[in-house]
Design a protein around this motif. Structure first.
Motif, short mmCIF file in Angstrom:
data_model
loop_
_atom_site.label_atom_id
_atom_site.label_comp_id
_atom_site.label_asym_id
_atom_site.label_seq_id
_atom_site.Cartn_x
_atom_site.Cartn_y
_atom_site.Cartn_z
N UNK A 97 0.86 -1.18 0.00
CA UNK A 97 0.00 0.00 0.00
C UNK A 97 0.90 1.23 0.00
N UNK A 98 0.86 2.01 -1.08
CA UNK A 98 1.66 3.23 -1.19
C UNK A 98 0.73 4.43 -0.99
N UNK A 99 1.00 5.21 0.06
CA UNK A 99 0.16 6.37 0.36
C UNK A 99 0.67 7.62 -0.33
N UNK A 100 -0.27 8.45 -0.74
CA UNK A 100 0.03 9.75 -1.32
C UNK A 100 -0.87 10.78 -0.65
N UNK A 101 -0.29 11.90 -0.24
CA UNK A 101 -1.07 13.02 0.29
C UNK A 101 -1.79 13.69 -0.87
N UNK A 102 -3.10 13.74 -0.80
CA UNK A 102 -3.88 14.31 -1.91
C UNK A 102 -3.49 15.75 -2.22
N UNK A 103 -2.94 16.47 -1.24
CA UNK A 103 -2.54 17.86 -1.46
C UNK A 103 -1.24 17.97 -2.23
N UNK A 104 -0.37 16.94 -2.11
CA UNK A 104 0.97 17.00 -2.70
C UNK A 104 1.10 16.17 -3.97
N UNK A 105 0.28 15.14 -4.12
CA UNK A 105 0.37 14.29 -5.30
C UNK A 105 1.59 13.39 -5.27
N UNK A 115 -9.07 16.93 3.11
CA UNK A 115 -8.41 18.24 3.04
C UNK A 115 -8.47 18.85 1.65
N UNK A 116 -9.00 18.10 0.67
CA UNK A 116 -9.19 18.65 -0.68
C UNK A 116 -10.67 18.57 -1.05
N UNK A 117 -11.52 18.59 -0.02
CA UNK A 117 -12.98 18.60 -0.20
C UNK A 117 -13.48 17.39 -0.97
N UNK A 128 -7.36 3.87 -4.51
CA UNK A 128 -8.49 4.04 -3.60
C UNK A 128 -8.37 5.40 -2.92
N UNK A 129 -9.40 6.25 -3.00
CA UNK A 129 -9.38 7.54 -2.29
C UNK A 129 -9.80 7.33 -0.84
N UNK A 130 -9.01 7.84 0.11
CA UNK A 130 -9.31 7.59 1.52
C UNK A 130 -9.06 8.84 2.37
N UNK A 131 -9.60 8.79 3.56
CA UNK A 131 -9.18 9.70 4.63
C UNK A 131 -8.96 8.82 5.85
#
Length: 442
Positions: A118-126, A155-157, A185-188
């Motif tokens: 599972x590789x995580x990415x911060x939606x704000x930074x890409x 954090x990106x609505x 997969x989009x997550x919070x």
């Protein structure tokens, strides 16, 4: 409650998490454990107390995995944290790996036996450089399944366009690396969206949650169906009156299975014999398979010692001294052409010399920098190595256990490099330089 009998019938998935610092890996793992009810009450109470002492209103689920005091003080993961949990559908071994570039070496450790990353990415930074590095390592280690978890969607609505753009960029990059499968997969993790329960904020997403995907993804890398391999760890000679002639060869089966009556070859000597018996936990059995630890008894009296490899005669790997491999350099000390090292393969350790470093991978555009002369910490490159003794090695594509090795600094025992055998070849014996008498020319 899930019973022991039910658990024994479920499959096991080994998976690792990776991502940049502050992308939320530890929070994701904590949320996964918490929402799947895999956290004991006293563990949760301890986390709640620690969170309250730091002035936080609710429990900081990241504390379920960030167990070291230094990790909690800095708010980052340093060591690989292993967690074991289960649902009615599957058992899991999770390796939560560090995100800081300094600890990329630990990601190699955590993902080396994983069937999914599972590789995580911060939606704000890409997608950032560390994301690309983790994708490259997953491809290098031939992890069959990769999940891109685009975190912090709150954090990106919860914008679908933000998720789609990141997923498209990462999937294109991973595909170029040769990653066979990417599931985005989009997550919070903080709010729990799409981790265990579907999100009420992202009705535009119709795919699985993280846990649902983990429970249903096929476990494709089955070592039980690989060529059988037993690295000999210990020779057992009890010298008892009951068994005066007992001689057994103990070790953990690295891949495949062995049966009584199998014709086997001992490498690197090449001597052949038959399996006359198999002892498992002190009891004789007719068959044993990976990852069981067993003792093999052989029909013939052959000179076998720690470091030898017992294999089926019909599936014996080549025994070579020249190895070409792709490696990830993990030490602060650079790896250079001419570097004299120890190479550990299975239970065998031999002297070796780095003969050439043909290329280094540039992560930005996946281009190859030819003949860089050295690899520094976190570099990925190709190396050619000459060993002092012949080794029986598989291609890493065929066996992740017997197709891998590590390079060690002989002066202090530091692990320098993790290697995956690619193209292997044998060359004529080099002419020995008589002027060099330090015992490292071979």
């Amino acid at each position: 409650m899930t019973t022991t009998t039910e658990l024994s019938a479920t499959t096991l998935l080994r998976f690792a998490t990776a991502g940049s610092v502050d992308d939320g890996k530890s929070t994701l793992v904590g949320r996964l454990l918490h929402d799947s009810k895999s956290v004991l009450a006293d563990q949760l109470e301890a986390v709640e107390r620690a969170s309250a002492s730091r002035g936080q209103e609710g429990p900081d689920l990241a504390l379920l995995t960030d167990g070291l005091r230094a990790e909690r003080e800095q708010g980052i993961t340093i060591d690989v944290a292993y967690r074991y949990f289960a649902t009615p559908r599957r058992r899991f071994i999770l390796a939560d790996t560090p995100g800081h570039v300094q600890y990329t070496r630990n990601m190699v450790t955590g993902a080396s036996t994983a069937e999914l990353t599972v590789i995580l990415v911060d939606a704000r930074n890409g997608v950032v450089e560390q994301t690309r590095r983790h994708a490259a390592i997953a491809a290098l280690l031939r992890v069959p399944h990769v999940v891109l978890a685009v975190n912090k969607m709150d954090l990106v609505d919860y914008q679908e366009s933000v998720f789609a753009e990141i997923a498209e960029e990462f999937t294109a990059y991973a595909t170029e690396l040769g990653v066979p499968e990417v599931t985005a997969i989009p997550i919070s993790a903080l709010e729990g969206d799409n981790v265990v329960e579907p999100s009420a904020h992202m009705d535009w997403y119709g795919g699985p949650t993280v846990l649902e995907h983990l429970e249903t993804v096929p476990v494709s890398h089955d070592l039980a169906h690989c060529h059988a391999r037993l690295p000999v760890q210990y020779v057992i000679r009890p010298q008892t009156t009951e068994h005066p002639d007992y001689r057994g060869y103990a070790g953990q089966i690295a891949a495949g299975s062995f049966r009584v009556g199998d014709r086997v070859t001992v490498l690197p000597s090449g001597r052949t014999t038959k399996v006359s018996g198999i002892d498992l936990l002190g009891e004789p059995v007719d068959v044993a398979w990976t990852p069981q630890s067993v003792t093999l008894l052989l029909e013939d009296d052959i000179d076998i010692s720690r470091g030898d490899l017992i294999v089926p005669s019909k599936d014996a790997p080549p025994t070579i001294q020249d190895i070409e491999a792709t490696v990830c350099h993990v030490a602060d000390l650079p790896l250079t052409v001419g570097h004299r090292v120890l190479l550990k393969h299975g239970t065998r350790t031999v002297k070796a010399i780095v003969k050439d470093i043909p290329s280094r991978l540039t992560l930005d555009d996946l281009s190859l920098h030819p003949h860089p002369g050295q690899l520094v910490a976190n570099d990925i490159g190709r190396v050619k190595i000459r060993t002092a003794e012949p080794l029986p090695v598989d291609s890493y594509a065929d066996s992740r256990r017997t197709g891998s090795f590590i390079l060690i600094d002989p002066s202090d025992g530091t692990t320098l490099t993790a290697g995956m055998v690619g193209e292997s070849f044998a060359t004529p014996e080099p002419v020995k330089d008589e002027a060099d008498d330090d015992g490292w020319d071979f």
